[in-house]
Design an enzyme around this catalytic site. Structure first.
Site, PDB file in Angstrom:
ATOM      1  N   SER A   1       0.805  -1.223   0.000  1.00 30.03           N
ATOM      2  CA  SER A   1       0.000   0.000   0.000  1.00 30.03           C
ATOM      3  C   SER A   1       0.837   1.272   0.000  1.00 30.03           C
ATOM      4  CB  SER A   1      -0.943   0.009   1.207  1.00 30.03           C
ATOM      5  OG  SER A   1      -0.219  -0.052   2.428  1.00 30.03           O
TER       6      SER A   1
ATOM      7  N   ASP B   1      -2.202   8.778   7.592  1.00 31.61           N
ATOM      8  CA  ASP B   1      -3.209   8.003   8.314  1.00 31.61           C
ATOM      9  C   ASP B   1      -2.518   7.082   9.307  1.00 31.61           C
ATOM     10  OD1 ASP B   1      -2.181   5.928   6.790  1.00 31.61           O
ATOM     11  OD2 ASP B   1      -3.959   5.685   5.529  1.00 31.61           O
TER      12      ASP B   1
ATOM     13  N   HIS C   1       0.420   5.194   6.828  1.00 36.17           N
ATOM     14  CA  HIS C   1       1.145   5.711   5.671  1.00 36.17           C
ATOM     15  C   HIS C   1       1.596   7.153   5.853  1.00 36.17           C
ATOM     16  CE1 HIS C   1      -1.865   2.677   4.334  1.00 36.17           C
ATOM     17  NE2 HIS C   1      -0.800   2.193   3.717  1.00 36.17           N
TER      18      HIS C   1
END
Length: 374
Positions: free
Chosen positions: A49, A339, A342
């Site tokens: 991600s 967040d 990340h």
């Protein structure tokens, strides 16, 4: 009588010399791509991600970022990137003068659109096949390698074998994996039993052994220049700080310690691969050290908040990640974390620059800029 002796005009000489130099220094392939001025012919990205450009948009997965406020600072809006804006791969591509890489799963990732490279990264993916299974479908690294083989078949239709071999040997491979093998695996015993089966050293060996075979599988397909990013200080991300396992103002040392075991082995693997495969170059990207530098010198980098997310819910805004249509912080460029997991695009830009032209402490044995010259 007129003097018929042949004479050269100085201006014409300069012009002809310039044309000859340009001709000799520029190589144009059969597909029309100018090769000489490029640092790399293409870039192929494998990851999770941290670098997913939207592959998970096309999967039945809980790990998606195709909704606001994700992409609030990205010109395409919520593209599937787990960030407020650009990823490390996006910024590195800028430095390499390459366009944004298409997501492999995007229907438009075909034909000439893949000539500058493809991004195979998938949120929740890991080096181990079972990593992230609690979040649904994802392209684990084995899947990503198979997806690259599919791309390779397309490239064979656009180049002859000699052109393809040269193209691949001058392409850059960037691999950013390993984080999920800890976050969504080893540190999640309720989803997978590895953490109760393996001691930290044994688990690091297990993951690296798998990784080594996967890297060589890609190498065997013709790619020769590899940038292998280490795992960052996961004990410092908001989701880990929210566990309350660290003293105020500190990171979760146990998590950082076990991640360091993986990184130490990855750096050793780079030495081993460089010794075994002359003509290829493998580089260790010290993400752990580079990210710690940002955290330790946050003010110098322009960051004011380094212990909680810009977007999220709960302690340190790290217990629940960004919900659809939630309102993020305004001063995003002053936040290290976007967040629970990340970094912001401001941090991604710094990490990309360190990868591109950083010192050996950031990139071992050379940085990406020097790789392009090899």
């Amino acid at each position: 009588m007129l003097n018929m002796e042949k004479r050269w005009c100085p201006a014409l000489t300069v012009l002809l010399s310039s044309i000859i130099c340009i001709t000799l220094s520029t190589v144009i392939s059969s597909n029309g791509a100018v090769m000489a001025s490029q640092q790399f012919t293409a870039m192929f990205a494998f990851g999770d991600s941290l670098t997913d450009p939207g592959n998970n948009n096309y999967l039945n997965s809980l790990a998606k970022a195709n909704y606001v406020p994700y992409g609030i600072d990205f010109y395409q809006g919520p593209s599937g990137r787990f960030c407020n804006g650009r990823t490390i791969i996006d910024y590195l591509g800028d430095l390499l003068e390459l366009p944004l890489l298409p997501a492999y799963a995007n229907p438009f990732a075909t034909g000439r659109n893949i000539l500058k490279g493809v991004n195979y990264a998938s949120a929740a993916a890991g080096i181990l096949a079972e990593t992230g299974q609690n979040l649904g479908q994802r392209f684990n690294l084995n899947d990503q390698i198979l997806n690259f083989e599919s791309t390779l078949n397309q490239l064979r239709n656009q180049m002859n074998q000699q052109e393809l071999s040269q193209y691949l040997s001058q392409s850059l491979v960037v691999m950013t994996l390993g984080s999920n093998d800890y976050i969504n695996n080893y540190l999640q015993p309720s989803f997978y039993s590895t953490s109760s089966t393996y001691k930290p050293n044994d688990y690091a060996n297990l993951v690296i052994n798998h990784y080594s075979r996967q890297i060589l599988a890609i190498h065997n397909l013709g790619l020769r220049k590899f940038f292998l990013a280490g795992v960052g200080p996961l004990g410092c991300i908001p989701s880990q700080l929210a566990t309350g396992l660290a003293p105020p103002g500190k990171c979760v040392s146990y998590v950082n310690d076990i991640v360091s075991m993986f990184n130490t082995r990855l750096r050793s693997l780079v030495d081993q691969l460089n010794a075994q495969y002359p003509g290829s170059i493998f580089v260790y990207g010290n993400t752990y050290g580079a990210f710690n530098d940002v955290l330790d010198n946050a003010n110098a980098y322009g960051f004011r908040v380094k212990d909680r997310g810009c977007c999220g819910i709960g302690k340190n805004k790290g217990q629940i990640t960004c919900l659809p249509f939630s309102v993020p912080c305004i001063n995003r460029n002053q936040h290290v974390f976007w967040d629970a997991f990340h970094p912001t695009q401001a941090v991604n830009q710094i990490l990309a620059r360190k990868a591109y032209n950083g010192p050996p402490s950031d990139c071992y044995p050379v940085n990406v800029q020097k790789m392009a010259q090899m």
